[in-house]
Design a protein around this motif. Sequence first.
Motif, PDB file in Angstrom:
ATOM      1  N   LEU A 273       0.711  -1.288  -0.144  1.00 24.59           N
ATOM      2  CA  LEU A 273       0.027   0.000  -0.065  1.00 24.59           C
ATOM      3  C   LEU A 273       0.846   1.301  -0.052  1.00 24.59           C
ATOM      4  O   LEU A 273       0.510   2.275  -0.863  1.00 24.59           O
ATOM      5  CB  LEU A 273      -0.895  -0.074   1.372  1.00 24.59           C
ATOM      6  CG  LEU A 273      -2.011   0.926   1.225  1.00 24.59           C
ATOM      7  CD1 LEU A 273      -3.003   0.942   0.285  1.00 24.59           C
ATOM      8  CD2 LEU A 273      -2.627   0.975   2.483  1.00 24.59           C
ATOM      9  N   LEU A 274       1.886   1.309   0.775  1.00 23.22           N
ATOM     10  CA  LEU A 274       2.811   2.368   0.903  1.00 23.22           C
ATOM     11  C   LEU A 274       3.438   2.541  -0.197  1.00 23.22           C
ATOM     12  O   LEU A 274       3.779   3.509  -0.953  1.00 23.22           O
ATOM     13  CB  LEU A 274       3.736   2.412   2.066  1.00 23.22           C
ATOM     14  CG  LEU A 274       2.956   2.370   3.424  1.00 23.22           C
ATOM     15  CD1 LEU A 274       4.075   2.033   4.525  1.00 23.22           C
ATOM     16  CD2 LEU A 274       2.149   3.663   3.670  1.00 23.22           C
ATOM     17  N   LEU A 275       4.312   1.541  -1.234  1.00 20.51           N
ATOM     18  CA  LEU A 275       4.662   1.601  -2.301  1.00 20.51           C
ATOM     19  C   LEU A 275       4.043   2.098  -3.207  1.00 20.51           C
ATOM     20  O   LEU A 275       4.255   2.936  -4.023  1.00 20.51           O
ATOM     21  CB  LEU A 275       5.480   0.223  -2.516  1.00 20.51           C
ATOM     22  CG  LEU A 275       6.569  -0.246  -1.798  1.00 20.51           C
ATOM     23  CD1 LEU A 275       7.230  -1.564  -2.244  1.00 20.51           C
ATOM     24  CD2 LEU A 275       7.910   0.808  -1.829  1.00 20.51           C
ATOM     25  N   GLY A 276       2.752   1.609  -3.446  1.00 20.00           N
ATOM     26  CA  GLY A 276       1.741   1.889  -4.312  1.00 20.00           C
ATOM     27  C   GLY A 276       1.527   3.527  -4.175  1.00 20.00           C
ATOM     28  O   GLY A 276       1.397   4.220  -5.231  1.00 20.00           O
ATOM     29  N   HIS A 283       5.018   9.869  -9.679  1.00 24.51           N
ATOM     30  CA  HIS A 283       4.892   9.708 -10.855  1.00 24.51           C
ATOM     31  C   HIS A 283       3.690  10.770 -11.592  1.00 24.51           C
ATOM     32  O   HIS A 283       3.249  10.972 -12.520  1.00 24.51           O
ATOM     33  CB  HIS A 283       4.502   8.530 -11.801  1.00 24.51           C
ATOM     34  CG  HIS A 283       5.875   7.494 -11.799  1.00 24.51           C
ATOM     35  ND1 HIS A 283       6.918   7.711 -12.862  1.00 24.51           N
ATOM     36  CD2 HIS A 283       6.170   6.489 -10.961  1.00 24.51           C
ATOM     37  CE1 HIS A 283       7.773   6.827 -12.556  1.00 24.51           C
ATOM     38  NE2 HIS A 283       7.550   5.946 -11.342  1.00 24.51           N
ATOM     39  N   GLY A 284       2.926  11.054 -10.325  1.00 22.61           N
ATOM     40  CA  GLY A 284       1.837  12.006 -10.536  1.00 22.61           C
ATOM     41  C   GLY A 284       0.883  11.331 -11.395  1.00 22.61           C
ATOM     42  O   GLY A 284       0.277  11.833 -12.523  1.00 22.61           O
ATOM     43  N   ILE A 285       0.416  10.197 -10.919  1.00 21.17           N
ATOM     44  CA  ILE A 285      -0.653   9.308 -11.827  1.00 21.17           C
ATOM     45  C   ILE A 285      -1.915   9.657 -11.556  1.00 21.17           C
ATOM     46  O   ILE A 285      -2.377  10.161 -10.318  1.00 21.17           O
ATOM     47  CB  ILE A 285      -0.380   7.944 -11.365  1.00 21.17           C
ATOM     48  CG1 ILE A 285       1.131   7.459 -11.666  1.00 21.17           C
ATOM     49  CG2 ILE A 285      -1.477   6.965 -12.058  1.00 21.17           C
ATOM     50  CD1 ILE A 285       1.212   6.119 -12.104  1.00 21.17           C
ATOM     51  N   ARG A 286      -2.778  10.028 -12.608  1.00 25.40           N
ATOM     52  CA  ARG A 286      -4.259  10.196 -12.480  1.00 25.40           C
ATOM     53  C   ARG A 286      -5.003   9.077 -13.204  1.00 25.40           C
ATOM     54  O   ARG A 286      -4.719   8.820 -13.984  1.00 25.40           O
ATOM     55  CB  ARG A 286      -4.364  11.553 -13.596  1.00 25.40           C
ATOM     56  CG  ARG A 286      -3.577  12.734 -12.964  1.00 25.40           C
ATOM     57  CD  ARG A 286      -3.500  14.030 -13.758  1.00 25.40           C
ATOM     58  NE  ARG A 286      -5.004  14.323 -14.072  1.00 25.40           N
ATOM     59  CZ  ARG A 286      -5.814  15.119 -13.222  1.00 25.40           C
ATOM     60  NH1 ARG A 286      -5.091  15.870 -12.148  1.00 25.40           N
ATOM     61  NH2 ARG A 286      -7.033  15.574 -13.686  1.00 25.40           N
ATOM     62  N   LEU A 287      -5.968   8.676 -12.463  1.00 22.75           N
ATOM     63  CA  LEU A 287      -6.941   7.658 -12.845  1.00 22.75           C
ATOM     64  C   LEU A 287      -8.286   8.363 -13.107  1.00 22.75           C
ATOM     65  O   LEU A 287      -8.739   9.388 -12.487  1.00 22.75           O
ATOM     66  CB  LEU A 287      -7.152   6.726 -11.672  1.00 22.75           C
ATOM     67  CG  LEU A 287      -5.797   6.059 -11.197  1.00 22.75           C
ATOM     68  CD1 LEU A 287      -6.168   4.978 -10.109  1.00 22.75           C
ATOM     69  CD2 LEU A 287      -5.107   5.264 -12.483  1.00 22.75           C
ATOM     70  N   PRO A 288      -8.981   7.624 -14.161  1.00 25.52           N
ATOM     71  CA  PRO A 288     -10.431   8.086 -14.146  1.00 25.52           C
ATOM     72  C   PRO A 288     -11.266   8.166 -12.842  1.00 25.52           C
ATOM     73  O   PRO A 288     -11.147   7.490 -12.184  1.00 25.52           O
ATOM     74  CB  PRO A 288     -11.072   7.156 -15.298  1.00 25.52           C
ATOM     75  CG  PRO A 288      -9.798   6.902 -15.855  1.00 25.52           C
ATOM     76  CD  PRO A 288      -8.725   6.360 -14.850  1.00 25.52           C
ATOM     77  N   LEU A 289     -12.383   8.856 -12.641  1.00 24.04           N
ATOM     78  CA  LEU A 289     -13.073   8.999 -11.559  1.00 24.04           C
ATOM     79  C   LEU A 289     -13.590   7.590 -11.046  1.00 24.04           C
ATOM     80  O   LEU A 289     -13.214   7.441  -9.859  1.00 24.04           O
ATOM     81  CB  LEU A 289     -14.150   9.907 -11.783  1.00 24.04           C
ATOM     82  CG  LEU A 289     -14.986  10.148 -10.501  1.00 24.04           C
ATOM     83  CD1 LEU A 289     -14.122  10.680  -9.379  1.00 24.04           C
ATOM     84  CD2 LEU A 289     -16.366  11.047 -10.788  1.00 24.04           C
TER      85      LEU A 289
END
Length: 495
Positions: A273-276, A283-289
Motif C-alpha cells: 500500500l505504501l509503495l503504491g 509519477h503524478g498518476i491520474r486515474l479516471p474518476l
Amino acid sequence: MSVTTVHADHAAPALRTLLPVWVGAAVYALFVLAGDRLLIDPDTLWQVTVGQWISDHHAVPTVDVYSFTMRGQPWISTQWLAQVMYAATYAVAGWAGPVVLAAGAIALTFMLLARFVSRRLSDSATLVCVAAALALTVPHLLARPHVLALPVLVAWAAGLIAAADRRAAPSWWLLPLMTLWANLHGGFVFGLLLVGGLALDAVWNADASVRRKLFLRWFAFGLAALAASCVTPYGWHALLASQKILSLGAALPLIMEWRPMDFGSLGAFEVCLLLGMGLALHHGIRLPLMRIVLLLGLVHMSLAQGRAAEILALIGPLLLAAPLARQIGGNEVTAATASPFRGASVAGVAAVLVAGTIAWTAVHRFEPHMRTSPVTAVTELKKLKLSRVFNDYDFGGYLIASGVAPFIDGRTELYGEKFFVDHNAASGLMQPDNLFRLLAQYDIEATLLRTQSAATKLLDRVDGWQKVYSDDIATIHLRKAGAVRTVEPAVSAKK
C-alpha cells in the motif's frame, strides 16, 4: 538477411508472449514443492469429507448431517463442485491430489493475471504487479474451495474491465464463467456486484450519444449474469446462502480471516500500500474518476476484512493497467500470434511440470498439518463412545473427518451469529457463565478443548468433571458425578 536473423526475429515476440507461461510455471512449482503448506487449514478436512458425501450420495446436502447441535437444520454447500473436485483428487492420489489441484488453480490464476496485465504494461511492470499480488494472497492460498474459484475471478474481472476500457458491453461468452463460479464458491456474489461498478465506469466515460444504449446493454448483461449464477443445484438459494455469511455480524471479527487488517507490525499489505502510494505520488498518476472509486472500494474491503486483500491484489492491477499504460507507457493490445516456437515452448514447459510433479509426489508424502490437531485425543475420545462433545472451534473439521459429530465447526453460516459468539465467549471465558450454560443446555457428556485454553483450566478446578486425557494439544474432560477437581483453586491468604 540470414536464416538465423529471421528465426531470431520470430522467436523474440514469441518469447515475450511466454511471460505468463513462465509465471504460471514458477508459481506452480513453488506451491507443489511447498505443498504441505496448502494443507495447514483444518477446514480442508471437512471440505474433502463433504465432497466424498456428495459423490457417494449423488446429491448435494440440504440439511446438516454432521453436527449434533444443528443436525437436520437447513444447510447448503455453495462450494459443492470444489468439494467434489478435492474429494475426487484425494481418492485418486491421496493428499497429493488436493495439493496438485490447488497448486494448479493458483498457477492458472497468476498466469491469467500476467497475461491480461502484460497486454497493457511492460514485462517489468507486469512482474511487479504479479509479485505484489502473490505477496498479498499467500496467507489465504490454501487447499480450500475459494482457491479453485480464483482463476474464474481473474478471467471474469478481466473480461468486464476490457469491455469497460473499450466503452463496450461485456461478451456474452463470459456468462459460463459466472455459472462455474457459482458452483465453486459463494464469492460469485462479488462478481455480480462488479458488473454494476464497471457498468458505471463504462457508461460514465462513454460519449453522451451512446450512454443510454450502452447502459441498457450492460443492464441486460447484468440480468443474464444473475440468471447464470442461479444455474446450480440450489437455484437462487445460493444467493441467499452467501448473504447469510455476510450477515453474521459480531461473529465475523472473531474469525481470523474475516478480521480487519492489523497494522500492529509491518506486513505485506502495508508495504504494498505504501509503495503504491509513493509511486503514484512520484509519477503524478491520474486515474479516471470511476476507477478511483472502484480502487478505493477494494482498499476499503481489504482494510475491513483481511481475506479481501486477495481481491484487491488480483483485480487492482487489472483496473490500473490501461490508465497506467496511457501515462507511463506500455504494450499495445494485440492478439497473441501463434508460432511453432511458442507452441513447442509451452509443450516443453508443461512436460517438465508433469514429470516434476510425478517425481516429487513419488518421493514426498503430503499430509495435513496435524501438529495442532487433536489426533491422539480423538482416538481416546472414540473409545468413550460419546455423542455429545463440546469441542474447540478449530477442532471441528478434524472431528467431522474422523466421524465424530462436533458441537461446532467451520460452517459458521450454519450455526449463526449468536451460537458462534456464545461458544467463543464460553471457550475463552469472556463470559464464564456461558460455558456452564451451554454444557447444561446441550447435555454435554465431555469436552475436547485446547489444553492451554481458559475453559480447560477452569474445568480442572471444577467438581463433576474428570480429566481423562491430556497432551500438549487437547484435553478431554468427562462429566462424571462425584468427580473431584484435579487442581485446587489458588487462594491467597489475607494478612
